[in-house]
Design a protein around this motif. Structure first.
Motif, PDB file in Angstrom:
ATOM      1  N   SER A 133       0.731  -1.314  -0.063  1.00 26.94           N
ATOM      2  CA  SER A 133       0.156   0.010   0.119  1.00 26.94           C
ATOM      3  C   SER A 133       0.790   1.197   0.001  1.00 26.94           C
ATOM      4  N   PHE A 134       0.272   2.240  -0.483  1.00 34.26           N
ATOM      5  CA  PHE A 134       1.154   3.543  -0.515  1.00 34.26           C
ATOM      6  C   PHE A 134       0.246   4.846  -0.539  1.00 34.26           C
ATOM      7  N   GLY A 135       0.839   5.878  -0.091  1.00 31.23           N
ATOM      8  CA  GLY A 135      -0.145   7.047   0.472  1.00 31.23           C
ATOM      9  C   GLY A 135      -0.508   7.014   1.829  1.00 31.23           C
ATOM     10  N   SER A 136      -1.271   7.883   2.264  1.00 29.20           N
ATOM     11  CA  SER A 136      -1.691   8.033   3.725  1.00 29.20           C
ATOM     12  C   SER A 136      -2.436   6.998   4.207  1.00 29.20           C
ATOM     13  N   ILE A 137      -3.087   6.213   3.221  1.00 22.89           N
ATOM     14  CA  ILE A 137      -4.140   4.825   3.775  1.00 22.89           C
ATOM     15  C   ILE A 137      -3.090   4.010   4.270  1.00 22.89           C
ATOM     16  N   SER A 138      -1.712   3.977   3.953  1.00 27.03           N
ATOM     17  CA  SER A 138      -0.889   2.938   4.310  1.00 27.03           C
ATOM     18  C   SER A 138      -0.879   2.908   6.133  1.00 27.03           C
ATOM     19  N   SER A 139      -0.861   4.089   6.367  1.00 23.43           N
ATOM     20  CA  SER A 139      -0.751   4.080   7.999  1.00 23.43           C
ATOM     21  C   SER A 139      -1.890   3.475   8.776  1.00 23.43           C
ATOM     22  N   ILE A 140      -3.042   3.159   8.334  1.00 25.36           N
ATOM     23  CA  ILE A 140      -4.215   2.654   8.872  1.00 25.36           C
ATOM     24  C   ILE A 140      -4.518   1.341   8.248  1.00 25.36           C
ATOM     25  N   LEU A 141      -3.898   0.855   7.285  1.00 23.59           N
ATOM     26  CA  LEU A 141      -4.197  -0.680   6.886  1.00 23.59           C
ATOM     27  C   LEU A 141      -3.459  -1.847   7.318  1.00 23.59           C
ATOM     28  N   SER A 142      -4.308  -2.957   7.378  1.00 29.28           N
ATOM     29  CA  SER A 142      -3.393  -4.250   7.852  1.00 29.28           C
ATOM     30  C   SER A 142      -3.938  -4.898   6.972  1.00 29.28           C
ATOM     31  N   TYR A 143      -2.821  -6.161   6.590  1.00 29.92           N
ATOM     32  CA  TYR A 143      -2.986  -7.292   5.629  1.00 29.92           C
ATOM     33  C   TYR A 143      -1.909  -8.069   5.617  1.00 29.92           C
ATOM     34  N   ASN A 144      -1.984  -9.091   5.153  1.00 34.24           N
ATOM     35  CA  ASN A 144      -0.779 -10.116   4.860  1.00 34.24           C
ATOM     36  C   ASN A 144       0.032  -9.515   3.728  1.00 34.24           C
ATOM     37  N   SER A 145       1.196  -9.461   3.790  1.00 32.58           N
ATOM     38  CA  SER A 145       2.240  -9.042   2.694  1.00 32.58           C
ATOM     39  C   SER A 145       1.999 -10.058   1.620  1.00 32.58           C
ATOM     40  N   PHE A 146       1.968 -11.292   1.849  1.00 30.39           N
ATOM     41  CA  PHE A 146       2.204 -12.441   1.004  1.00 30.39           C
ATOM     42  C   PHE A 146       0.915 -13.474   1.311  1.00 30.39           C
ATOM     43  N   THR A 147       0.257 -14.111   0.419  1.00 28.08           N
ATOM     44  CA  THR A 147      -0.833 -14.754   0.345  1.00 28.08           C
ATOM     45  C   THR A 147      -0.697 -16.180  -0.837  1.00 28.08           C
ATOM     46  N   TYR A 148      -0.689 -17.152  -0.406  1.00 26.23           N
ATOM     47  CA  TYR A 148      -0.354 -18.282  -1.406  1.00 26.23           C
ATOM     48  C   TYR A 148      -1.749 -18.446  -2.101  1.00 26.23           C
ATOM     49  N   LEU A 149      -1.670 -18.825  -3.321  1.00 22.89           N
ATOM     50  CA  LEU A 149      -2.846 -18.977  -4.196  1.00 22.89           C
ATOM     51  C   LEU A 149      -2.585 -20.080  -4.981  1.00 22.89           C
ATOM     52  N   PRO A 150      -3.161 -21.241  -4.740  1.00 25.98           N
ATOM     53  CA  PRO A 150      -2.993 -22.324  -5.411  1.00 25.98           C
ATOM     54  C   PRO A 150      -3.533 -22.504  -6.918  1.00 25.98           C
ATOM     55  N   PRO A 151      -3.170 -23.402  -7.825  1.00 17.67           N
ATOM     56  CA  PRO A 151      -3.756 -23.455  -9.248  1.00 17.67           C
ATOM     57  C   PRO A 151      -4.940 -23.615  -9.329  1.00 17.67           C
ATOM     58  N   HIS A 152      -5.623 -23.041 -10.238  1.00 20.06           N
ATOM     59  CA  HIS A 152      -7.041 -23.301 -10.616  1.00 20.06           C
ATOM     60  C   HIS A 152      -8.145 -22.926  -9.281  1.00 20.06           C
ATOM     61  N   SER A 153      -7.792 -21.930  -8.631  1.00 24.14           N
ATOM     62  CA  SER A 153      -8.462 -21.709  -7.260  1.00 24.14           C
ATOM     63  C   SER A 153      -8.581 -20.102  -6.909  1.00 24.14           C
ATOM     64  N   ASN A 154      -9.541 -19.876  -6.089  1.00 26.15           N
ATOM     65  CA  ASN A 154      -9.763 -18.553  -5.824  1.00 26.15           C
ATOM     66  C   ASN A 154      -9.240 -18.289  -4.446  1.00 26.15           C
ATOM     67  N   VAL A 155      -8.815 -16.972  -4.027  1.00 28.37           N
ATOM     68  CA  VAL A 155      -8.681 -16.747  -2.466  1.00 28.37           C
ATOM     69  C   VAL A 155      -9.058 -15.236  -2.129  1.00 28.37           C
ATOM     70  N   SER A 156      -9.386 -15.259  -1.091  1.00 27.86           N
ATOM     71  CA  SER A 156     -10.032 -13.823  -0.600  1.00 27.86           C
ATOM     72  C   SER A 156      -9.086 -13.374   0.360  1.00 27.86           C
ATOM     73  N   VAL A 157      -8.651 -12.122   0.032  1.00 28.25           N
ATOM     74  CA  VAL A 157      -7.475 -11.370   0.639  1.00 28.25           C
ATOM     75  C   VAL A 157      -7.962 -10.205   1.443  1.00 28.25           C
ATOM     76  N   PRO A 158      -7.973 -10.517   2.699  1.00 34.22           N
ATOM     77  CA  PRO A 158      -8.812  -9.642   3.639  1.00 34.22           C
ATOM     78  C   PRO A 158      -7.845  -8.230   3.909  1.00 34.22           C
ATOM     79  N   ILE A 159      -8.352  -7.093   3.921  1.00 30.30           N
ATOM     80  CA  ILE A 159      -7.884  -5.871   4.237  1.00 30.30           C
ATOM     81  C   ILE A 159      -8.575  -5.004   5.295  1.00 30.30           C
TER      82      ILE A 159
END
Length: 142
Positions: free
Chosen positions: A87-113
């Motif tokens: 993340s970039f900008g002033s929003i960066s100071s209030i965001l929380s997320y995993n910097s890296f998330t594994y995504l298996p082949p032929h699948s979906n993943v939900s990335v929470p922020i």
């Protein structure tokens, strides 16, 4: 001795080319995109909702509160990917997320922020969140 020198030169060249190829394969993103992101921190009570599919907006958040958004990513490839989030900008100071998330082949993943609003200030926080889909050699279980 001369044959050994030629062999070492050829071998060194092969290692150089192979390392460049591996760098390109594993460092260059398969895909990447960015989303505008914003949140309004207010001292008023209540819930502000902003449903937007082209931006990562958190709406109005009361001081000390939080707001969660999920970005769903799909991997249509036959190989696994690693999602790198920044993340970039002033929003960066209030965001929380995993910097890296594994995504298996032929699948979906939900990335929470999550946006956590500070107690000490109010106002508009904005910037962008980037997602890079990278090759990975990890074969993690879901």
């Amino acid at each position: 001795m001369k044959i050994l020198s030629i062999f070492l030169l050829v071998f060194s060249f092969f290692l150089f080319v192979a390392s460049g190829f591996l760098y390109y394969i594993f460092i260059t993103p398969v895909n990447s995109f960015e989303l505008y992101s914003s949140a309004i921190v207010t001292n008023e009570t209540g819930i502000g909702v902003d449903l937007n599919s082209s931006a990562l907006t958190f709406g109005m958040i009361g001081q000390g509160g939080s707001s969660l958004r999920k970005v769903i990513l799909t991997n249509d490839h036959p190989f696994p990917l690693m999602i790198k989030v920044k993340s970039f900008g002033s929003i960066s100071s209030i965001l929380s997320y995993n910097s890296f998330t594994y995504l298996p082949p032929h699948s979906n993943v939900s990335v929470p922020i999550t946006a956590f609003s500070p107690y000490e200030s109010t106002g508009l926080y904005e910037g962008k969140v980037t997602f890079e889909l990278l090759h990975t050699v990890n074969n993690q279980d879901d």
